[in-house]
Design a protein around this motif. Structure first.
Motif, PDB file in Angstrom:
ATOM      1  N   THR A  86     -80.040  -8.343  -0.421  1.00 26.50           N
ATOM      2  CA  THR A  86     -80.398  -7.037  -0.423  1.00 26.50           C
ATOM      3  C   THR A  86     -79.404  -5.754  -1.373  1.00 26.50           C
ATOM      4  O   THR A  86     -80.124  -5.585  -1.758  1.00 26.50           O
ATOM      5  CB  THR A  86     -80.078  -6.539   0.783  1.00 26.50           C
ATOM      6  OG1 THR A  86     -79.990  -7.345   2.088  1.00 26.50           O
ATOM      7  CG2 THR A  86     -80.462  -5.281   1.254  1.00 26.50           C
ATOM      8  N   ILE A  87     -78.608  -6.537  -1.357  1.00 25.14           N
ATOM      9  CA  ILE A  87     -76.767  -5.253  -2.231  1.00 25.14           C
ATOM     10  C   ILE A  87     -77.615  -5.772  -3.575  1.00 25.14           C
ATOM     11  O   ILE A  87     -77.368  -5.373  -3.490  1.00 25.14           O
ATOM     12  CB  ILE A  87     -76.262  -5.419  -2.043  1.00 25.14           C
ATOM     13  CG1 ILE A  87     -75.424  -6.971  -1.892  1.00 25.14           C
ATOM     14  CG2 ILE A  87     -75.650  -4.836  -0.185  1.00 25.14           C
ATOM     15  CD1 ILE A  87     -74.016  -6.696  -1.355  1.00 25.14           C
ATOM     16  N   LEU A 102     -83.025  -2.842 -10.866  1.00 25.65           N
ATOM     17  CA  LEU A 102     -82.889  -1.335 -11.146  1.00 25.65           C
ATOM     18  C   LEU A 102     -82.585  -0.561 -12.353  1.00 25.65           C
ATOM     19  O   LEU A 102     -82.755  -0.559 -13.515  1.00 25.65           O
ATOM     20  CB  LEU A 102     -82.668  -0.683 -10.007  1.00 25.65           C
ATOM     21  CG  LEU A 102     -83.812  -0.853  -8.923  1.00 25.65           C
ATOM     22  CD1 LEU A 102     -83.408   0.372  -7.477  1.00 25.65           C
ATOM     23  CD2 LEU A 102     -85.027  -0.428  -9.754  1.00 25.65           C
ATOM     24  N   THR A 103     -81.398  -1.476 -12.395  1.00 29.20           N
ATOM     25  CA  THR A 103     -80.078  -1.061 -13.200  1.00 29.20           C
ATOM     26  C   THR A 103     -80.677  -1.281 -14.898  1.00 29.20           C
ATOM     27  O   THR A 103     -80.831  -0.553 -15.959  1.00 29.20           O
ATOM     28  CB  THR A 103     -78.939  -1.852 -13.238  1.00 29.20           C
ATOM     29  OG1 THR A 103     -78.880  -1.253 -11.846  1.00 29.20           O
ATOM     30  CG2 THR A 103     -78.266  -1.266 -14.119  1.00 29.20           C
ATOM     31  N   LYS A 160     -78.780 -13.388   3.466  1.00 29.14           N
ATOM     32  CA  LYS A 160     -79.417 -12.478   3.590  1.00 29.14           C
ATOM     33  C   LYS A 160     -78.896 -10.807   2.742  1.00 29.14           C
ATOM     34  O   LYS A 160     -79.762 -10.009   1.879  1.00 29.14           O
ATOM     35  CB  LYS A 160     -80.661 -12.357   4.761  1.00 29.14           C
ATOM     36  CG  LYS A 160     -81.218 -12.164   4.753  1.00 29.14           C
ATOM     37  CD  LYS A 160     -82.220 -11.364   5.609  1.00 29.14           C
ATOM     38  CE  LYS A 160     -84.089 -12.302   6.199  1.00 29.14           C
ATOM     39  NZ  LYS A 160     -84.482 -11.921   7.593  1.00 29.14           N
ATOM     40  N   VAL A 220     -77.790   4.640 -10.732  1.00 33.09           N
ATOM     41  CA  VAL A 220     -77.513   3.594 -10.339  1.00 33.09           C
ATOM     42  C   VAL A 220     -76.985   2.563 -11.085  1.00 33.09           C
ATOM     43  O   VAL A 220     -75.886   1.490 -10.044  1.00 33.09           O
ATOM     44  CB  VAL A 220     -79.455   2.956 -10.619  1.00 33.09           C
ATOM     45  CG1 VAL A 220     -79.172   0.865 -10.517  1.00 33.09           C
ATOM     46  CG2 VAL A 220     -80.479   3.682  -9.870  1.00 33.09           C
ATOM     47  N   ILE A 262     -70.834  -1.300  -5.803  1.00 29.68           N
ATOM     48  CA  ILE A 262     -71.052  -2.260  -4.498  1.00 29.68           C
ATOM     49  C   ILE A 262     -70.594  -3.911  -4.886  1.00 29.68           C
ATOM     50  O   ILE A 262     -70.042  -4.530  -4.351  1.00 29.68           O
ATOM     51  CB  ILE A 262     -72.906  -2.825  -4.273  1.00 29.68           C
ATOM     52  CG1 ILE A 262     -72.826  -1.216  -3.677  1.00 29.68           C
ATOM     53  CG2 ILE A 262     -73.065  -3.856  -3.593  1.00 29.68           C
ATOM     54  CD1 ILE A 262     -74.235  -0.723  -3.797  1.00 29.68           C
ATOM     55  N   GLY A 289     -83.567   0.280 -15.868  1.00 28.35           N
ATOM     56  CA  GLY A 289     -83.156   1.579 -17.048  1.00 28.35           C
ATOM     57  C   GLY A 289     -82.486   1.858 -17.909  1.00 28.35           C
ATOM     58  O   GLY A 289     -83.046   2.312 -18.669  1.00 28.35           O
ATOM     59  N   ALA A 329     -80.061   6.359 -14.546  1.00 27.15           N
ATOM     60  CA  ALA A 329     -79.996   5.114 -14.986  1.00 27.15           C
ATOM     61  C   ALA A 329     -78.515   5.115 -14.601  1.00 27.15           C
ATOM     62  O   ALA A 329     -77.190   3.655 -14.069  1.00 27.15           O
ATOM     63  CB  ALA A 329     -80.007   5.654 -16.467  1.00 27.15           C
ATOM     64  N   PRO A 369     -80.090  -3.371  -6.382  1.00 25.23           N
ATOM     65  CA  PRO A 369     -80.069  -1.952  -7.355  1.00 25.23           C
ATOM     66  C   PRO A 369     -79.715  -3.026  -9.119  1.00 25.23           C
ATOM     67  O   PRO A 369     -79.811  -1.631  -9.769  1.00 25.23           O
ATOM     68  CB  PRO A 369     -78.897  -1.602  -6.684  1.00 25.23           C
ATOM     69  CG  PRO A 369     -78.330  -1.658  -5.458  1.00 25.23           C
ATOM     70  CD  PRO A 369     -79.061  -3.201  -4.711  1.00 25.23           C
ATOM     71  N   GLY A 370     -79.065  -4.154  -9.196  1.00 22.87           N
ATOM     72  CA  GLY A 370     -78.900  -4.809 -10.547  1.00 22.87           C
ATOM     73  C   GLY A 370     -80.032  -4.565 -11.029  1.00 22.87           C
ATOM     74  O   GLY A 370     -79.787  -4.518 -12.870  1.00 22.87           O
ATOM     75  N   PHE A 423     -74.613   0.110  -8.226  1.00 20.76           N
ATOM     76  CA  PHE A 423     -74.369  -1.422  -8.816  1.00 20.76           C
ATOM     77  C   PHE A 423     -72.519  -1.517  -8.848  1.00 20.76           C
ATOM     78  O   PHE A 423     -72.079  -2.886  -8.254  1.00 20.76           O
ATOM     79  CB  PHE A 423     -74.839  -1.627  -9.524  1.00 20.76           C
ATOM     80  CG  PHE A 423     -75.210  -3.275 -10.555  1.00 20.76           C
ATOM     81  CD1 PHE A 423     -75.705  -3.905  -9.214  1.00 20.76           C
ATOM     82  CD2 PHE A 423     -74.228  -3.545 -10.955  1.00 20.76           C
ATOM     83  CE1 PHE A 423     -75.371  -4.925 -10.031  1.00 20.76           C
ATOM     84  CE2 PHE A 423     -74.287  -5.060 -11.712  1.00 20.76           C
ATOM     85  CZ  PHE A 423     -74.872  -5.805 -10.916  1.00 20.76           C
ATOM     86  N   PHE A 475     -76.301 -10.484   0.623  1.00 22.37           N
ATOM     87  CA  PHE A 475     -76.283 -10.192  -0.580  1.00 22.37           C
ATOM     88  C   PHE A 475     -77.465 -10.205  -1.940  1.00 22.37           C
ATOM     89  O   PHE A 475     -76.639  -9.282  -2.562  1.00 22.37           O
ATOM     90  CB  PHE A 475     -75.421 -11.760  -1.343  1.00 22.37           C
ATOM     91  CG  PHE A 475     -74.408 -11.390  -0.953  1.00 22.37           C
ATOM     92  CD1 PHE A 475     -73.510 -10.655  -1.257  1.00 22.37           C
ATOM     93  CD2 PHE A 475     -73.511 -12.862   0.324  1.00 22.37           C
ATOM     94  CE1 PHE A 475     -71.857 -11.314  -1.541  1.00 22.37           C
ATOM     95  CE2 PHE A 475     -72.105 -12.844   0.385  1.00 22.37           C
ATOM     96  CZ  PHE A 475     -71.954 -12.059  -0.570  1.00 22.37           C
TER      97      PHE A 475
END
Lengths: 306, 513
Positions: free
Chosen positions: B6-7, B13-14, B2, A103, A110, B17, A100, B10-11, A107, B4
């Motif tokens: 891709t990156i 996923l956060t 495209k 990530v 990035i 989480g 967590a 992870p948001g 995040f 953006f």
């Protein structure tokens, strides 16, 4: 693409065997006697010897590795010398916290680092560029450890806005993830900037400008997409240093992740836990690198057809 | 666009989480006393560990046959009365009735016998057994409420030992199941709720406790090896008690009305063991010279911010038998130089000292003090595991490494002089089996210690220990540095916390307002 994928995946177990051997040997090379440490300074030699036998540390190294490798293949990382709990359970309980944090930090790195780098490239040698680069150099140079302590003192002790330690609520995630994000954020900002600058001097950008495309369209679809390859490479490769950063950050913030577990187990020479955490961390890094390579292959057809 | 997308991945996923971890996070407890210490507990089995900051965590959950009162007097706990025969070798204990362990196992003579049997069994290899095996011959049941201990030799610290460590009673059922290392099961006023390694130990009140208990509802133990983090935790209100307080933060806490700094004479003696088998330290004059060249007051001011007492004896002031009138080595550079000259080292010599990372500054201060008499001190700073290996190396190992000195500390609490002097100075306690790190061997001292250990009359025994202190000081197998004061701090709203000298903070009767 399938052949490329297969080649990469086949290399994976070979890397793991090499890595496991390296971890096993380097941990055994650590000075300090775990049997003595577990038995305590007042224990008799007899008690220390018994402890050594109980821990299986009196066996030849080759036998110890064979047992270790066999157990790993069965998904068994052994018992923690300290808590007597299965290492897989110890890691399993902690891994979500580290993931967590990682990530979240990635995040943040990035969404802030990449646009900041783009801004630096677009406003090259003007004040937004200087500002971004100054912050990036500071971010890349500052010690994680110091930054964490300063952030805790300011936001938890002085202002009382955020909890200081542990992972008790969503607010607990803010300070450690920001602390952990600073280094990759700085690296990404610098990488994005230089990669964008390279692309912006290409002929096809001049052509796009000549065609009369809007600045937004030039920067986002033409330049950024081509600048992405080095950025993705850095994102993937930097995962290793993020794991390293997590060890320090988790220790400072009493974060219940595998980084702190690693530090505690090194202190007590808890071999099975050190091995387990190192193995998991290395697998993570190898997987991230693999993912990075696949992403690059997707982005750039030239690579996957080579 | 495209790229953006891709990156942006992870948001999501956060969020996932966070939601997952939000569910995992522990609920907030009311009336919880939080105690933060500087190291993680090593085991939940008091018989399988010897660390002070683990003993404090276990204290609310376990009891011995006897206990130590806040006035440091022995009081009945799981035994209601005890007596010995004239020789001091046979002790009879009457056990308290109606006591059960947290898992429901009854506490009785069988439980006591099985508790000591596990320590006397060499094959078990429990970490804290060593000391008991040296003097306990057998423990037998007379009836359900009576046990008899037979000792191999009179042992003055016997009753004291029954209050701590290996002598705390664990549930025989849990011991048999092999779960004690991770799950504490005793008879104490608190029982274990959860031990999350690397995070905390949570204890709650034991409703079935036989005695009175008016402490907090829960006690939560956490730890951090960063002293500045401990300090911040107290200031931010995330810890009610921090133990120990590093001297550099002590003054600040002392001056802040929101906190209370508790300072008491400690049991830890800090000293430098000199390798008496290595030249030129095998010459007593050289060892005495190092002692005369050490400015203990300066060291206490520089390193401990004044929160320590310069050491004048190998015993701590709280240890019975300590002689405060001794003052063998006042700072005297001229005398030190004269002694070195007499020994044939007028121009000084080089030697090394092994120190743990945290003590590196002490090494540096000694380096500058001893430079004044021409001694070049090589300070070897080591991580604790590496240090343990270097410190406990045998004579040949130390010779090979060229280890001249080891900076160490030792605390035997209030358990008596024998437990301080025998491991450190007796000729049979050479490292690695004992903690006689400098291989000091002195027939006169050995005899004094042996006689004292079997002398039951307290005054006569203490007289022998005074002679032992004088002999050790004279032969100077070490450079004594200081006695660390025990320092712990609480919020101003916390009361009824006390300490057994040596860092054993007792919080089970604490009041939190």
């Amino acid at each position: 693409m399938k052949a490329y994928l297969a080649k990469k995946l086949l290399a994976f177990p070979v890397i793991l065997i090499g890595v496991s051997l390296l971890i096993f040997v380097s941990i055994r090379a650590l000075p300090g006697d775990p049997a003595r440490m577990m038995a305590g300074p007042e224990a008799t030699q007899e008690a220390v010897d018994h402890m050594r036998t109980r821990l299986g540390l009196d066996l030849p190294l080759v036998t110890q590795y064979a047992h270790f490798a066999r157990d790993v293949l069965h998904g068994n990382l052994g018992l923690s010398l300290q808590s007597q709990q299965p290492v897989t359970q110890e890691i399993g309980e902690r891994l979500p916290y580290t993931l967590a944090l990682a990530v979240l930090a990635y995040f943040l790195a990035i969404v802030i680092g990449v646009p900041a780098g783009m801004m630096g490239a677009i406003y090259r040698n003007r004040w937004p560029d200087y500002g971004v680069m100054l912050l990036a150099i500071a971010g890349a140079s500052v010690a994680n450890f110091w930054l964490g302590l300063m952030a805790m003192n300011t936001f938890s002790v002085e202002l009382g806005w955020l909890p200081l330690l542990g992972a008790s609520s969503w607010k607990s995630y803010i300070l450690p993830s920001v602390t952990l994000a600073v280094l990759p954020m700085a690296v990404m900002a610098r990488m994005t900037r230089s990669s964008m600058l390279d692309v912006l001097s290409e002929d096809y950008i001049r052509t796009a400008r000549a065609k009369g495309l809007s600045a937004m369209s030039i920067y986002c679809s033409h330049a950024f997409r081509n600048a992405l390859i080095p950025i993705v490479t850095i994102v993937a490769l930097n995962f290793g240093s993020l794991v390293g950063g997590a060890v320090v950050t988790e220790s400072v913030f009493n974060w219940p992740g595998i980084g702190r577990l690693l530090v505690d187990s090194v202190r007590y020479r808890d071999y099975p836990v050190i091995q387990g955490v190192a193995l998991v961390a290395v697998c993570g890094v190898v997987l991230m690198n693999l993912l990075g390579e696949l992403l690059i292959a997707l982005l750039n057809p030239k690579i996957r057809f080579e | 666009m495209k790229g953006f997308r891709t990156i942006g991945c992870p948001g999501r996923l956060t969020l996932l989480g966070c939601a997952l971890l939000g569910a995992l996070a522990s609920p907030a407890y009311s009336a919880t006393l939080t105690v933060m210490q500087n190291e993680a507990p090593r085991s939940m089995d008091p018989g399988n560990q010897t660390a002070t900051f683990t003993a404090t965590v276990l204290d609310p959950m376990y009891e011995g046959l006897l206990k130590m009162s806040p006035a440091l007097k022995l009081e009945p706990a799981l035994a209601t009365s005890w007596s010995s025969d004239a020789s001091g070798l046979v002790w009879t204990f009457t056990l308290r009735s109606g006591v059960t362990f947290h898992d429901g196992t009854p506490f009785n003579a069988d439980a006591v016998v099985s508790n000591f049997a596990r320590h006397l069994d060499v094959k078990r290899g429990l970490a804290a057994s060593g000391r008991l095996r040296t003097f306990i011959d057998s423990v037998t049941k007379v009836d359900d409420r009576t046990v008899v201990f037979k000792l191999k030799k009179p042992y003055p610290a016997f009753l004291n030992l029954l209050t701590t460590g290996a002598c705390l009673m664990v549930s025989p059922t849990a011991d048999k199941a092999g779960t004690l290392d991770s799950k504490a099961v005793g008879t104490g006023p608190y029982k274990m709720v959860q031990y999350k390694t690397g995070e905390y130990v949570l204890e709650e009140k034991n409703p079935g406790y036989w005695g009175k208990s008016d402490g907090p509802e829960d006690i939560k133990w956490t730890w951090s090896s960063e002293s500045s983090v401990m300090n911040m935790a107290l200031q931010a209100g995330e810890a009610d008690v921090i133990n120990p307080v590093p001297p550099q933060f002590a003054r600040m806490l002392k001056n802040n009305p929101k906190f209370v700094l508790h300072e008491s004479p400690g049991a830890s003696v800090f000293w430098v063991a000199l390798n008496t088998q290595l030249k030129p330290l095998d010459d007593v004059r050289v060892r005495q010279a190092l002692n005369f060249a050490t400015d203990r007051d300066g060291l206490v001011r520089a390193i401990m911010s004044g929160f320590a007492t310069p050491a004048n004896s190998p015993l701590a002031p709280i240890t019975p038998g300590y002689d405060k009138s001794l003052n063998p080595y006042p700072l005297n550079i001229e005398k030190a130089k004269a002694l070195l000259k007499e020994a044939g080292y007028a121009n000084g010599f080089s030697m090394s000292i092994a120190v743990q990372g945290a003590d590196a500054r002490i090494g540096q201060v000694l380096q500058s003090m001893w430079a004044k008499i021409g001694v070049k001190l090589d300070v070897r700073q080591m991580e604790s595991g590496v240090w343990t290996k270097a410190a406990f190396a045998d004579p040949a190992g130390k010779k090979a490494d060229g280890t001249g000195a080891i900076l160490a500390s030792w605390s035997s609490g209030v358990s008596g002089a024998d437990l301080q002097l025998r491991p450190l100075y007796y000729s049979g306690s050479f490292a690695p089996t004992g903690a006689n790190l400098g291989f000091f061997s002195d027939a006169k001292l050995d005899k004094l210690l042996d006689t004292a250990a079997s002398t039951l009359d307290e005054n006569a025994r203490n007289q022998l220990y005074v002679q032992a202190q004088q002999e050790i000081n004279l032969q100077a197998p070490q450079v004594l540095l200081y006695y660390q004061n025990d320092l712990y701090a609480t919020g101003a709203n916390i009361s009824n916390v006390w300490m057994i000298p040596g860092g054993n903070v007792i919080v089970k009767d604490a009041h939190k307002q």
